[in-house]
Design an enzyme around this catalytic site. Structure first.
Site, PDB file in Angstrom:
ATOM      1  N   ASP A 203     -93.361  -9.132  23.695  1.00  0.00           N
ATOM      2  CA  ASP A 203     -92.956  -7.922  24.422  1.00  0.00           C
ATOM      3  C   ASP A 203     -92.902  -6.706  23.497  1.00  0.00           C
ATOM      4  O   ASP A 203     -92.631  -6.835  22.304  1.00  0.00           O
ATOM      5  CB  ASP A 203     -91.578  -8.173  25.062  1.00  0.00           C
ATOM      6  CG  ASP A 203     -91.272  -7.184  26.177  1.00  0.00           C
ATOM      7  OD1 ASP A 203     -92.209  -6.533  26.672  1.00  0.00           O
ATOM      8  OD2 ASP A 203     -90.086  -7.058  26.543  1.00  0.00           O
TER       9      ASP A 203
ATOM     10  N   ASN B 109     -96.419  -9.007  36.585  1.00  0.00           N
ATOM     11  CA  ASN B 109     -97.155  -7.922  35.914  1.00  0.00           C
ATOM     12  C   ASN B 109     -98.233  -7.290  36.801  1.00  0.00           C
ATOM     13  O   ASN B 109     -98.770  -6.230  36.473  1.00  0.00           O
ATOM     14  CB  ASN B 109     -97.773  -8.404  34.586  1.00  0.00           C
ATOM     15  CG  ASN B 109     -96.754  -8.615  33.481  1.00  0.00           C
ATOM     16  OD1 ASN B 109     -96.923  -9.482  32.620  1.00  0.00           O
ATOM     17  ND2 ASN B 109     -95.672  -7.829  33.472  1.00  0.00           N
TER      18      ASN B 109
END
Ligand code: IPE
Ligand code: IPE
Ligand code: MG
Length: 253
Positions: free
Chosen positions: A24, A72
């Site tokens: 991330d 996502n």
């Protein structure tokens, strides 16, 4: 998937055999440099290459990385297509080397919804490396822990309806065999970079007894030193699996 106490105690004395990473911080890394998020994602691929190379030297046998979540898809279409393209170019540029180095590639997650060219490349990567077992690289792509559990439950139910599975017993190991992670041991260590402290739908079933390590480094800056620091932190933990401290077991004998 389920362990006996003896297995738990013996595995607690080992290193991090299976490491899983929530990669991330690509977007923030790029933003801090005044660049578009896509630049962060491209730099993230280089961090992935460094990490895959370093992992076996640190005693890791399985590395699972979160590349694209079922959530996502809610990102702008241009970013989604950049991430799809990066999976393709990563496999195209690195598959020969991974194959040569004895790496077996596994891709987990929902296949439905992925474009044909991505499906072809996934199938090709898995087929070409099928006979390797020196190291396992598992890429979670279009993966969501809840979706994976729900789909496993559906397949289990279908097997029950067809008489291939019984409802007489509830067997965690059997249920685990329906998950897309069935080939891998449970993760010993789950790392998340960028300072966020959440799982974001990653390996929900499998994370039951994983040690969690959160690192502030943004994913594009990740590499051997950060991985080694996470593993050192893991080794300092006392994994009890619901039992007692290993020293206490000896003391009570
Ligand atoms: C991780 O970086 C990559 C993926 C989720 C694919 P992000 O894109 O989430 O970066 P941040 O969290 O916005 O900084
Ligand atoms: C998790 O990161 C997904 C991947 C790393 C592929 P996100 O950046 O999507 O998670 P949230 O939105 O911060 O929870
Ligand atoms: Mg993020």
């Amino acid at each position: 998937m389920s362990r006996t106490p003896a297995e738990s105690l013996s595995s607690s004395s080992h290193g991090a055999r299976h490491v899983a990473i929530i990669m991330d911080g690509n977007g923030r890394w790029a933003k801090r440099r005044g660049m578009p998020r896509t630049v962060g994602h491209r730099a993230g691929v280089n961090a992935l290459k460094r990490t895959v190379e370093a992992a076996p030297t640190l005693g890791v046998e399985w590395l699972t990385v979160f590349g694209f979540s079922t959530e996502n898809w809610s990102r702008p279409a241009s970013e989604v297509s950049e991430l799809m393209g990066l999976l393709k170019s990563y496999v195209q540029s690195d598959l020969a080397r991974l194959e040569r180095e004895g790496v077996r590639v596994h891709i987990i997650g929902r296949r439905h919804g992925l474009a044909q060219d991505i499906l072809d490349i996934i199938q090709h990567a898995e087929a070409r490396t099928r006979d390797n077992d020196r190291f396992h690289l598992q890429v979670a792509f279009n993966y969501g822990g809840r979706a994976d559990i729900a789909e496993a439950a559906l397949r289990y139910a279908r097997d029950v309806a067809a008489g291939r599975a019984s409802t007489d017993v509830t067997d965690e190991a059997l249920f685990g065999s329906y998950l897309s992670t069935a080939a891998s041991p449970p993760p010993d260590l789950i790392i998340r970079t960028s300072g966020e402290r959440r799982l974001s739908n990653f390996l929900l079933w499998e994370a039951a007894y994983a040690e969690l390590v959160f690192q502030d480094v943004m994913w594009p800056d990740y590499g051997p030193d950060a991985l080694s620091a996470a593993i050192a932190e893991f080794k300092s933990r006392d994994r009890r699996f619901g039992g007692v401290d290993s020293n206490d077991v000896l003391a009570s004998r």
